[in-house]
Motif scaffolding. Structure first.
Motif, PDB file in Angstrom:
ATOM      1  N   GLU A 157      28.040 -35.972   9.820  1.00 31.38           N
ATOM      2  CA  GLU A 157      26.694 -35.602  10.256  1.00 31.38           C
ATOM      3  C   GLU A 157      25.632 -36.372   9.475  1.00 31.38           C
ATOM      4  O   GLU A 157      24.604 -36.771  10.037  1.00 31.38           O
ATOM      5  N   LEU A 158      25.888 -36.611   8.202  1.00 33.62           N
ATOM      6  CA  LEU A 158      24.958 -37.414   7.415  1.00 33.62           C
ATOM      7  C   LEU A 158      24.921 -38.837   7.937  1.00 33.62           C
ATOM      8  O   LEU A 158      23.847 -39.437   8.059  1.00 33.62           O
ATOM      9  N   ARG A 178      21.928 -43.106  10.752  1.00 34.34           N
ATOM     10  CA  ARG A 178      21.793 -44.041  11.876  1.00 34.34           C
ATOM     11  C   ARG A 178      20.538 -43.747  12.685  1.00 34.34           C
ATOM     12  O   ARG A 178      19.792 -44.662  13.046  1.00 34.34           O
ATOM     13  N   ASP A 179      20.297 -42.488  12.965  1.00 39.81           N
ATOM     14  CA  ASP A 179      19.148 -42.120  13.788  1.00 39.81           C
ATOM     15  C   ASP A 179      17.816 -42.403  13.115  1.00 39.81           C
ATOM     16  O   ASP A 179      16.857 -42.828  13.758  1.00 39.81           O
ATOM     17  N   LEU A 227      16.151 -39.417   4.263  1.00 35.20           N
ATOM     18  CA  LEU A 227      16.312 -40.178   5.505  1.00 35.20           C
ATOM     19  C   LEU A 227      15.003 -40.906   5.736  1.00 35.20           C
ATOM     20  O   LEU A 227      13.952 -40.266   5.872  1.00 35.20           O
ATOM     21  N   ALA A 228      15.046 -42.217   5.750  1.00 30.86           N
ATOM     22  CA  ALA A 228      13.847 -43.036   5.939  1.00 30.86           C
ATOM     23  C   ALA A 228      12.731 -42.612   4.983  1.00 30.86           C
ATOM     24  O   ALA A 228      11.568 -42.483   5.357  1.00 30.86           O
ATOM     25  N   GLY A 229      13.112 -42.398   3.724  1.00 27.63           N
ATOM     26  CA  GLY A 229      12.129 -42.128   2.680  1.00 27.63           C
ATOM     27  C   GLY A 229      11.635 -40.701   2.582  1.00 27.63           C
ATOM     28  O   GLY A 229      10.791 -40.394   1.738  1.00 27.63           O
TER      29      GLY A 229
END
Length: 195
Positions: free
Chosen positions: A185-186, A191-192, A31-33
């Motif tokens: 959930e993933l 998205r978050d 998530l974001a790297g």
């Protein structure tokens, strides 16, 4: 975190099969790297030693790797393997799953403060909105945890093992207890974190 958590070890359970995610290696999902595992390790960065139970993967910090016996024996067997690998004397042990990307160091500091302030409880676990204890989001007195985890650990239910230690229940804030078990959930996590 260090001043409040001297004598703190960490055990992160990073096994499982990711079946609800199509067999993906869930702790390696990024998530974001940052992988889910690295995000969890960031939250418990001041624990020493930091033990990860699961197959060895690239991570951003020094950890001690171990595997449960038998392989696939479930979370109680994984926790037993983590405790077996913990040879240093420690006051407290953080026990976490590797798939809670919203978990932070502040969350763990809150649990440690509550546990130490109580003086009698054997542990402190987060509870979700409906009030369910999240057994893989907790801090435990090391001796209490060692007594609670049986040697015949394979296939045992984690809640059944740990509930007997009667931990404090600490209400979660925001998404602290949210994990990544399903495609939905993933998607939410993506998205978050990646907007």
């Amino acid at each position: 975190m260090t001043s409040q958590t001297s004598g703190l070890a960490g055990i992160v359970l990073a096994g499982g099969h990711g079946t609800r995610l199509g067999g993906r290696d869930k702790p390696a999902i990024t998530l974001a790297g940052r992988s889910l595992l690295d995000r969890t390790l960031d939250a418990v960065a001041d624990a020493d030693p930091l033990i990860v139970v699961g197959p060895s993967r690239p991570v951003s910090r020094k950890v001690r790797w171990t595997l449960e016996e038998p392989a696939g024996g479930g979370p109680v067997a994984a926790l037993a393997a983590g405790l077996d690998s913990l040879t240093e004397p420690t006051e407290l042990v953080v026990v976490l799953a590797a798939d809670h990307p919203w978990l932070t160091g502040a969350t763990l500091r809150r649990l440690v403060r509550r546990l130490r302030a109580d003086g009698n409880a054997g542990g402190a676990v987060l509870v979700d909105g409906p009030g369910r204890p999240q057994w893989l989001l907790g801090v435990w007195a090391t001796d209490v945890l060692r007594r609670a985890v049986p040697r015949d650990a394979a296939g045992r239910a984690l809640g059944g093992v740990l509930a007997g230690a009667e931990p404090l229940h600490v209400s979660a804030v925001a998404a602290e207890t949210s994990d990544v078990d399903t495609p939905e959930e993933l998607s939410r996590a993506l998205r978050d974190f990646e907007g």
